[in-house]
Design a protein around this motif. Structure first.
Motif, PDB file in Angstrom:
ATOM      1  N   GLY A 145       0.830  -1.185   0.000  1.00 16.45           N
ATOM      2  CA  GLY A 145       0.000   0.000   0.000  1.00 16.45           C
ATOM      3  C   GLY A 145       0.876   1.249   0.000  1.00 16.45           C
ATOM      4  O   GLY A 145       2.097   1.173   0.105  1.00 16.45           O
ATOM      5  N   ARG A 146       0.245   2.397  -0.100  1.00  9.37           N
ATOM      6  CA  ARG A 146       1.004   3.646  -0.185  1.00  9.37           C
ATOM      7  C   ARG A 146       1.836   3.885   1.084  1.00  9.37           C
ATOM      8  O   ARG A 146       3.007   4.248   1.006  1.00  9.37           O
ATOM      9  CB  ARG A 146       0.044   4.814  -0.424  1.00  9.37           C
ATOM     10  CG  ARG A 146       0.749   6.097  -0.842  1.00  9.37           C
ATOM     11  CD  ARG A 146      -0.249   7.181  -1.214  1.00  9.37           C
ATOM     12  NE  ARG A 146       0.393   8.361  -1.759  1.00  9.37           N
ATOM     13  CZ  ARG A 146       0.748   8.508  -3.032  1.00  9.37           C
ATOM     14  NH1 ARG A 146       0.510   7.525  -3.903  1.00  9.37           N
ATOM     15  NH2 ARG A 146       1.333   9.613  -3.459  1.00  9.37           N
ATOM     16  N   LEU A 197       4.801   1.606   1.135  1.00 13.34           N
ATOM     17  CA  LEU A 197       5.845   2.039   0.204  1.00 13.34           C
ATOM     18  C   LEU A 197       6.663   3.169   0.810  1.00 13.34           C
ATOM     19  O   LEU A 197       7.897   3.175   0.737  1.00 13.34           O
ATOM     20  CB  LEU A 197       5.216   2.506  -1.109  1.00 13.34           C
ATOM     21  CG  LEU A 197       6.171   3.189  -2.106  1.00 13.34           C
ATOM     22  CD1 LEU A 197       7.263   2.224  -2.555  1.00 13.34           C
ATOM     23  CD2 LEU A 197       5.417   3.730  -3.310  1.00 13.34           C
ATOM     24  N   LEU A 198       5.992   4.146   1.416  1.00 11.55           N
ATOM     25  CA  LEU A 198       6.694   5.267   2.034  1.00 11.55           C
ATOM     26  C   LEU A 198       7.656   4.780   3.110  1.00 11.55           C
ATOM     27  O   LEU A 198       8.792   5.248   3.213  1.00 11.55           O
ATOM     28  CB  LEU A 198       5.685   6.255   2.636  1.00 11.55           C
ATOM     29  CG  LEU A 198       4.795   7.007   1.646  1.00 11.55           C
ATOM     30  CD1 LEU A 198       3.741   7.807   2.391  1.00 11.55           C
ATOM     31  CD2 LEU A 198       5.614   7.923   0.756  1.00 11.55           C
ATOM     32  N   GLU A 213       5.671  11.676   1.764  1.00 12.97           N
ATOM     33  CA  GLU A 213       4.522  11.773   0.863  1.00 12.97           C
ATOM     34  C   GLU A 213       4.752  12.851  -0.196  1.00 12.97           C
ATOM     35  O   GLU A 213       4.414  12.665  -1.365  1.00 12.97           O
ATOM     36  CB  GLU A 213       3.259  12.094   1.665  1.00 12.97           C
ATOM     37  CG  GLU A 213       2.021  12.372   0.836  1.00 12.97           C
ATOM     38  CD  GLU A 213       1.484  11.133   0.124  1.00 12.97           C
ATOM     39  OE1 GLU A 213       0.779  11.303  -0.894  1.00 12.97           O
ATOM     40  OE2 GLU A 213       1.767  10.014   0.587  1.00 12.97           O
ATOM     41  N   LEU A 268       7.002  11.468  -2.890  1.00 13.34           N
ATOM     42  CA  LEU A 268       6.306  10.484  -3.712  1.00 13.34           C
ATOM     43  C   LEU A 268       5.353  11.158  -4.695  1.00 13.34           C
ATOM     44  O   LEU A 268       5.290  10.771  -5.872  1.00 13.34           O
ATOM     45  CB  LEU A 268       5.547   9.503  -2.816  1.00 13.34           C
ATOM     46  CG  LEU A 268       4.809   8.379  -3.528  1.00 13.34           C
ATOM     47  CD1 LEU A 268       5.751   7.562  -4.401  1.00 13.34           C
ATOM     48  CD2 LEU A 268       4.100   7.472  -2.518  1.00 13.34           C
ATOM     49  N   GLU A 313       5.597  10.859  -8.750  1.00  8.48           N
ATOM     50  CA  GLU A 313       4.455  10.388  -9.531  1.00  8.48           C
ATOM     51  C   GLU A 313       4.097  11.392 -10.619  1.00  8.48           C
ATOM     52  O   GLU A 313       3.704  11.001 -11.727  1.00  8.48           O
ATOM     53  CB  GLU A 313       3.259  10.141  -8.609  1.00  8.48           C
ATOM     54  CG  GLU A 313       3.403   8.889  -7.745  1.00  8.48           C
ATOM     55  CD  GLU A 313       2.244   8.702  -6.790  1.00  8.48           C
ATOM     56  OE1 GLU A 313       1.853   7.558  -6.531  1.00  8.48           O
ATOM     57  OE2 GLU A 313       1.723   9.732  -6.287  1.00  8.48           O
ATOM     58  N   SER A 352       4.541   4.775 -10.232  1.00  5.41           N
ATOM     59  CA  SER A 352       3.115   4.617 -10.535  1.00  5.41           C
ATOM     60  C   SER A 352       2.624   3.305  -9.943  1.00  5.41           C
ATOM     61  O   SER A 352       3.405   2.375  -9.711  1.00  5.41           O
ATOM     62  CB  SER A 352       2.873   4.628 -12.049  1.00  5.41           C
ATOM     63  OG  SER A 352       3.599   3.583 -12.676  1.00  5.41           O
ATOM     64  N   GLU A 353       1.341   3.250  -9.683  1.00  2.00           N
ATOM     65  CA  GLU A 353       0.736   2.026  -9.151  1.00  2.00           C
ATOM     66  C   GLU A 353       0.658   0.959 -10.239  1.00  2.00           C
ATOM     67  O   GLU A 353       0.642   1.258 -11.439  1.00  2.00           O
ATOM     68  CB  GLU A 353      -0.662   2.310  -8.619  1.00  2.00           C
ATOM     69  CG  GLU A 353      -0.685   3.142  -7.349  1.00  2.00           C
ATOM     70  CD  GLU A 353      -2.061   3.171  -6.715  1.00  2.00           C
ATOM     71  OE1 GLU A 353      -2.504   2.118  -6.209  1.00  2.00           O
ATOM     72  OE2 GLU A 353      -2.699   4.240  -6.735  1.00  2.00           O
ATOM     73  N   GLY A 394      -1.843  -0.728  -5.876  1.00  2.00           N
ATOM     74  CA  GLY A 394      -0.708  -0.932  -4.991  1.00  2.00           C
ATOM     75  C   GLY A 394       0.618  -0.823  -5.735  1.00  2.00           C
ATOM     76  O   GLY A 394       0.668  -0.479  -6.920  1.00  2.00           O
ATOM     77  N   TYR A 395       1.688  -1.124  -5.028  1.00  2.00           N
ATOM     78  CA  TYR A 395       3.033  -0.999  -5.572  1.00  2.00           C
ATOM     79  C   TYR A 395       3.787  -2.312  -5.383  1.00  2.00           C
ATOM     80  O   TYR A 395       3.599  -3.008  -4.381  1.00  2.00           O
ATOM     81  CB  TYR A 395       3.791   0.124  -4.858  1.00  2.00           C
ATOM     82  CG  TYR A 395       3.090   1.459  -4.899  1.00  2.00           C
ATOM     83  CD1 TYR A 395       3.320   2.370  -5.928  1.00  2.00           C
ATOM     84  CD2 TYR A 395       2.175   1.820  -3.906  1.00  2.00           C
ATOM     85  CE1 TYR A 395       2.673   3.582  -5.974  1.00  2.00           C
ATOM     86  CE2 TYR A 395       1.520   3.040  -3.946  1.00  2.00           C
ATOM     87  CZ  TYR A 395       1.771   3.919  -4.976  1.00  2.00           C
ATOM     88  OH  TYR A 395       1.121   5.121  -5.018  1.00  2.00           O
ATOM     89  N   THR A 432       9.064  -1.070  -7.402  1.00  2.00           N
ATOM     90  CA  THR A 432       8.760   0.328  -7.156  1.00  2.00           C
ATOM     91  C   THR A 432       9.525   0.832  -5.938  1.00  2.00           C
ATOM     92  O   THR A 432       9.972   1.983  -5.911  1.00  2.00           O
ATOM     93  CB  THR A 432       7.246   0.522  -6.938  1.00  2.00           C
ATOM     94  OG1 THR A 432       6.538  -0.027  -8.060  1.00  2.00           O
ATOM     95  CG2 THR A 432       6.894   1.993  -6.806  1.00  2.00           C
TER      96      THR A 432
END
Length: 247
Positions: free
Chosen positions: A130-131, A134-135, A142, A145, A149, A155-156, A161-162, A166
């Motif tokens: 999830g976002r 990923l962070l 954020e 990111l 993007e 990109s998802e 999701g990632y 990624t």
């Protein structure tokens, strides 16, 4: 099995006789095994609640030997097993409870190794992140990111999701940023990668449309091999253009 002395993220309550050291000393102690570690990295892990050094009256961080060992343990989990911080926290919580923990087998990172990209023998089945994950895994903000993007660097996936790649891209973009390369500078790199992917797709597309499932499976292996060779060629061309000769 992995077992460590209890102490947890709150191990800032150092035992009597433990020598407390500054963050600079911690950095020096860790760098023999983790040459890429930085003070920012240590502060990030503290902000995530994975380690809690003591604070002096003037606000300076002071780390105990248990804190230093905990940091080393976290860095090993990231380096050897490529675990996201959420999973690392779960392992550490289990260890703090005195439980024995079985870590997953060490993974292999798809990265540049001796100037060559070494793909996994089989395609990975890594769960989508999830976002927030990923962070945490890439250790970026954020704001960063969102900017990446906007330039198409991140990109998802089609299913949402990632994926693991990624995370690697995010870390590399962040690392390049420390050298002054901004996302706008990397659009050409992204475009070149998409052109290379297009060439590989042209080669394997007929194999993927074949009725024989073995031929279709061979297409995936061929795509990975071509990707590895493409990255090796790219690295060699960049080194040649810069006049760099690496062993």
């Amino acid at each position: 099995m992995l077992r460590t002395p209890t102490g947890g993220a709150g191990s800032g309550t150092a035992a009597a006789g433990d020598q407390l050291v500054s963050i600079g000393t911690v950095l020096s102690q860790l760098r023999d095994e983790f040459p890429e570690v930085t003070i920012s990295k240590i502060r990030f892990l503290e902000a995530e609640g994975l380690v809690e050094p003591r604070r002096t009256a003037s606000g300076y961080r002071k780390f105990s030997p248990q804190d230093v060992e905990r940091l080393a343990q976290i860095l090993r989990m990231q380096r050897d097993h490529y675990l996201p911080l959420k999973v690392i926290r779960e392992y550490l919580d289990a260890l703090d409870r005195g439980e024995q923990v079985q870590l997953p087998a060490p993974g292999r990172r798809r990265d540049l190794v001796d100037g060559a990209w070494e793909p996994d023998a089989e395609p990975s089945t890594v769960t989508r992140l999830g976002r927030a994950e990923l962070l945490a895994a890439a250790e970026v903000t954020e704001t960063e990111l969102v900017e990446w993007e906007s330039y198409g660097l991140i990109s998802e996936t089609e299913g949402g999701g990632y994926d693991a790649e990624t995370v690697t891209v995010a870390r590399l973009v962040a690392d390049l940023g420390r050298f002054g390369l901004e996302p706008r500078h990397l659009r050409a790199v992204k475009a070149a990668a998409e052109r290379e992917a297009g060439l590989i797709e042209q080669v394997v597309a007929p194999l993927r449309r074949h009725r024989n499932p073995q031929t279709r499976a061979h297409a995936e292996a061929t795509a990975r091999d071509l990707a590895a060779q493409s990255v090796r060629l790219h690295a060699a061309l960049v080194q040649s253009a810069l006049g760099i000769r690496l062993p």
